[in-house]
Design a protein around this motif. Structure first.
Motif, mmCIF file in Angstrom:
data_model
loop_
_atom_site.group_PDB
_atom_site.id
_atom_site.type_symbol
_atom_site.label_atom_id
_atom_site.label_comp_id
_atom_site.label_asym_id
_atom_site.label_seq_id
_atom_site.Cartn_x
_atom_site.Cartn_y
_atom_site.Cartn_z
ATOM 1 N N LEU A 48 13.093 -39.425 -7.126
ATOM 2 C CA LEU A 48 14.484 -39.314 -6.702
ATOM 3 C C LEU A 48 14.657 -38.226 -5.649
ATOM 4 O O LEU A 48 15.420 -38.382 -4.689
ATOM 5 N N ALA A 49 13.950 -37.114 -5.796
ATOM 6 C CA ALA A 49 14.089 -36.015 -4.848
ATOM 7 C C ALA A 49 13.623 -36.427 -3.456
ATOM 8 O O ALA A 49 14.235 -36.053 -2.433
ATOM 9 N N ALA A 50 12.547 -37.218 -3.388
ATOM 10 C CA ALA A 50 12.059 -37.684 -2.078
ATOM 11 C C ALA A 50 13.088 -38.597 -1.425
ATOM 12 O O ALA A 50 13.382 -38.479 -0.218
ATOM 13 N N LEU A 74 23.302 -31.555 -6.345
ATOM 14 C CA LEU A 74 24.675 -31.734 -5.876
ATOM 15 C C LEU A 74 25.086 -30.594 -4.942
ATOM 16 O O LEU A 74 25.700 -30.813 -3.893
ATOM 17 N N GLY A 75 24.746 -29.373 -5.340
ATOM 18 C CA GLY A 75 25.067 -28.222 -4.487
ATOM 19 C C GLY A 75 24.369 -28.309 -3.141
ATOM 20 O O GLY A 75 24.947 -28.017 -2.096
ATOM 21 N N GLY A 76 23.090 -28.722 -3.183
ATOM 22 C CA GLY A 76 22.351 -28.874 -1.930
ATOM 23 C C GLY A 76 22.947 -29.948 -1.046
ATOM 24 O O GLY A 76 23.060 -29.786 0.172
ATOM 25 N N ALA A 77 23.348 -31.079 -1.656
ATOM 26 C CA ALA A 77 23.937 -32.168 -0.881
ATOM 27 C C ALA A 77 25.239 -31.747 -0.235
ATOM 28 O O ALA A 77 25.484 -32.008 0.951
ATOM 29 N N PHE A 123 14.540 -27.419 2.979
ATOM 30 C CA PHE A 123 14.744 -26.263 2.099
ATOM 31 C C PHE A 123 15.308 -26.717 0.752
ATOM 32 O O PHE A 123 14.863 -26.270 -0.323
ATOM 33 N N VAL A 124 16.296 -27.621 0.797
ATOM 34 C CA VAL A 124 16.876 -28.147 -0.439
ATOM 35 C C VAL A 124 15.825 -28.909 -1.238
ATOM 36 O O VAL A 124 15.725 -28.779 -2.471
ATOM 37 N N PHE A 125 14.996 -29.696 -0.550
ATOM 38 C CA PHE A 125 13.927 -30.449 -1.232
ATOM 39 C C PHE A 125 12.928 -29.497 -1.904
ATOM 40 O O PHE A 125 12.511 -29.727 -3.051
ATOM 41 N N ALA A 126 12.579 -28.429 -1.191
ATOM 42 C CA ALA A 126 11.638 -27.459 -1.752
ATOM 43 C C ALA A 126 12.229 -26.794 -2.997
ATOM 44 O O ALA A 126 11.522 -26.582 -4.009
ATOM 45 N N GLY A 166 12.187 -28.151 -10.544
ATOM 46 C CA GLY A 166 11.592 -29.145 -11.434
ATOM 47 C C GLY A 166 10.280 -28.664 -12.024
ATOM 48 O O GLY A 166 10.024 -28.830 -13.236
ATOM 49 N N LEU A 167 9.415 -28.047 -11.194
ATOM 50 C CA LEU A 167 8.129 -27.543 -11.687
ATOM 51 C C LEU A 167 8.346 -26.408 -12.683
ATOM 52 O O LEU A 167 7.650 -26.330 -13.728
ATOM 53 N N LEU A 168 9.284 -25.509 -12.393
ATOM 54 C CA LEU A 168 9.557 -24.399 -13.314
ATOM 55 C C LEU A 168 10.047 -24.919 -14.661
ATOM 56 O O LEU A 168 9.631 -24.427 -15.730
ATOM 57 N N LEU A 169 10.939 -25.926 -14.618
ATOM 58 C CA LEU A 169 11.433 -26.479 -15.876
ATOM 59 C C LEU A 169 10.312 -27.175 -16.647
ATOM 60 O O LEU A 169 10.256 -27.112 -17.889
ATOM 61 N N THR A 170 9.404 -27.818 -15.932
ATOM 62 C CA THR A 170 8.288 -28.498 -16.602
ATOM 63 C C THR A 170 7.343 -27.482 -17.217
ATOM 64 O O THR A 170 6.879 -27.637 -18.364
#
Length: 576
Positions: free
Chosen positions: A279-281, A161-164, A250-253, A259-263
């Protein structure tokens, strides 16, 4: 944009656009909702829950079908609406332009009107049918996907949301900067359009005075200015567009990294990670297209504002109903002052009366204001001060159609329309019988012209009458004016391009119309001036002499000098 459209479209069309926008919003959110169904499908696939997978695939299929039907419905409505809007804008623009005072056309407006009627109107139509649907979809998808990410993990949702919001704010500022930087390019394009029109119209003069008309300096300079403005726009917009694209990546990265860190930390399962990546794509692709489309929408909005600016130009006040003319053919100027620009007075305290059926000659040096008097009679402009009456009624109290019914004009710069000689004559009275229009043509000596042409009356005159000589065009224009049979005939150097034989014929026409039609003529030919009942001599915007030609000869003023110079010139001979 809707505020500007209110001045261009009808109220029912504005309502259609509002309902269409609602349909676009529903279609966009349905498309975004279909994207969200990929979450349970992906999770069911990753967890091998094939029993639920079939159900979700069925739901997804139904949602896709509904979305496709909505998209089809929205596309059809958009195309129909865009055609209606395009036709309405161009039609209303044309109707408004013909009611503007001719003073508005004194500047270089051809390029501006041409651009608005084509590029601007087409841009609006394309925005309705193609740009707005994609734009609303690109807005709906990031909003809903960021909400769905909240359901997967509130931390992912907040980042999305912040990125959007950040990308939207950045794109909004970039769009305003692009629109602002587009103004010089627009001005350069309008100037180039004017130079191209000028180049096409003035080929005779260019070829007479230029070794190579292709090296016409104003056109070359306009082309160079347009190229420079385009390069400048590219230099200023390219970094902004690049920044917009990089910000989305940048927002996608960041999303993928979070997501990877949380996983890896155990806070997010692999199935949810896979759904999140889907969803991110989709989220980032929507944001990427949104930036480009906002810039295009901003430029289209500017074009709509330019069309609205023309539509907001004030027209000459129009009388509501026709009046009873007390004395058709009578003209009265009462203390008239006029200037094309504020503080620039061309005519000063002009007062005179013209009785019906009389022949009035206007003489004076070039630039004295003679043609301006005729334009005021036709109400191309309103006087700054004073009053002009026709038939005993103020011109401002006459509807335009009633005023034009009273007047026929033959000007020095004759305008013919692409078509035949007969077509151009019959413009004066399309309902006239063949006998009537041929009689008018014989009076103007057009029959002699036709006799020399293989196709006779069907001879094509070409664009603007380019297939005919200046004298031939003037004869056709005179026949057209005679066919109209108006109470007042205005002749602005109407015999300037005629040879001696046709000048004599022109004078015969004046004699035949005397007492029947009021004739006001501007001429520098002595033989024609002497046929006038009354002369008005104009110098520096003032009437300095008036009276019968014989009386003006004894005043030792301008007319006396005029006659002596013409008699002296008549004895000139070319010698070896």
């Amino acid at each position: 944009m809707l505020n500007s459209l209110r001045s261009l479209l009808m109220p029912d069309q504005i309502r259609l656009i509002r309902s269409y926008l609602i349909l676009l919003a529903v279609s966009g959110f349905c498309e975004a909702g279909t994207t969200l169904l990929l979450i349970p499908v992906t999770q069911s696939l990753m967890t091998h829950a094939y029993d639920r997978l079939g159900s979700w695939v069925s739901v997804l299929t139904i949602a896709v079908i509904i979305t496709c039907l909505l998209r089809y419905w929205q596309t059809v409505r958009g195309m129909r609406l865009s055609v209606v809007v395009l036709r309405t804008v161009q039609s209303r623009l044309g109707q408004h332009i013909v009611r503007l005072p001719l003073g508005w056309f004194s500047g270089e407006v051809s390029g501006q009107v041409s651009r608005c009627a084509t590029y601007g109107a087409m841009g609006l139509a394309n925005a309705l049918s193609h740009l707005l649907p994609a734009l609303l979809s690109d807005i709906a998808v990031p909003l809903l996907t960021s909400g769905a990410m909240m359901l997967l993990d509130w931390r992912l949702g907040m980042v999305a949301l912040g990125g959007a919001v950040g990308v939207l704010i950045a794109n909004s500022r970039i769009s305003r900067a692009i629109v602002k930087g587009e103004a010089p390019s627009h001005e350069a394009t309008v100037t180039l359009n004017n130079r191209v029109i000028e180049f096409a119209r003035c080929q005779a003069s260019l070829r007479a005075f230029c070794l190579e008309s292709a090296t016409y300096a104003p056109l070359t300079q306009a082309l160079e200015a347009k190229n420079a403005a385009g390069q400048s726009l590219l230099k200023t917009t390219f970094p902004k567009v690049l920044i917009s694209g990089l910000s989305v990546q940048f927002v996608f990265a960041i999303l993928v990294g979070v997501g990877l860190l949380l996983t890896l930390s155990g806070g997010l399962g692999v199935p949810r990670l896979m759904a999140f990546l889907v969803l991110a794509a989709r989220f980032s692709s929507g944001l990427a297209m949104l930036g480009a489309r906002m810039g295009v929408l901003g430029m289209i909005r500017r074009e709509i504002e330019r069309i609205a600016a023309i539509m907001n130009e004030p027209t000459l006040p129009e009388a509501p109903r026709r009046k009873n003319l007390i004395a058709p053919g009578a003209i009265s100027f009462r203390s008239v002052d006029f200037g094309f620009h504020h503080g620039d007075v061309v005519l000063h305290d002009v007062t005179f009366e013209v009785t019906p059926g009389s022949v009035i000659g206007l003489i004076g040096p070039s630039g004295a204001g003679k043609s301006t008097l005729l334009k005021l009679m036709m109400r191309f402009y309103d006087p700054v001060k004073g009053q002009i009456l026709m038939g005993g009624v103020d011109l401002r109290d006459l509807p335009t159609d009633q005023l034009m019914d009273q007047i026929a004009l033959v000007s020095q710069d004759v305008v013919l329309f692409a078509g035949s000689i007969e077509d151009n004559i019959r413009i004066g009275n399309p309902d006239a019988s063949e006998e009537t229009w041929r009689h008018a043509a014989r009076l103007a000596r057009v029959d002699a012209l036709v006799a020399r042409r293989r196709h006779g009356w069907a001879t094509q005159v070409g664009e603007g009458g380019c297939q005919l000589s200046g004298g031939e065009r003037q004869r056709i224009a005179l026949a057209r004016a005679l066919l109209k049979n108006a109470p007042i005939l205005l002749l602005d150097e109407a015999s300037s391009a005629l040879d001696a034989l046709n000048v004599a014929a022109f004078q015969d026409v004046v004699k035949q119309l005397r007492g029947k039609t009021t004739i006001i003529m501007i001429t520098h030919q002595l033989e024609t001036v002497m046929h006038a009942d009354h002369l008005l001599t104009i110098e520096a915007g003032r009437i300095v002499e008036r009276g019968a030609p014989a009386d003006c000869l004894t005043s030792r003023g301008y007319f006396d000098r005029f006659c002596r110079e013409r008699r002296q010139a008549s004895g000139w001979r070319l010698t070896a």
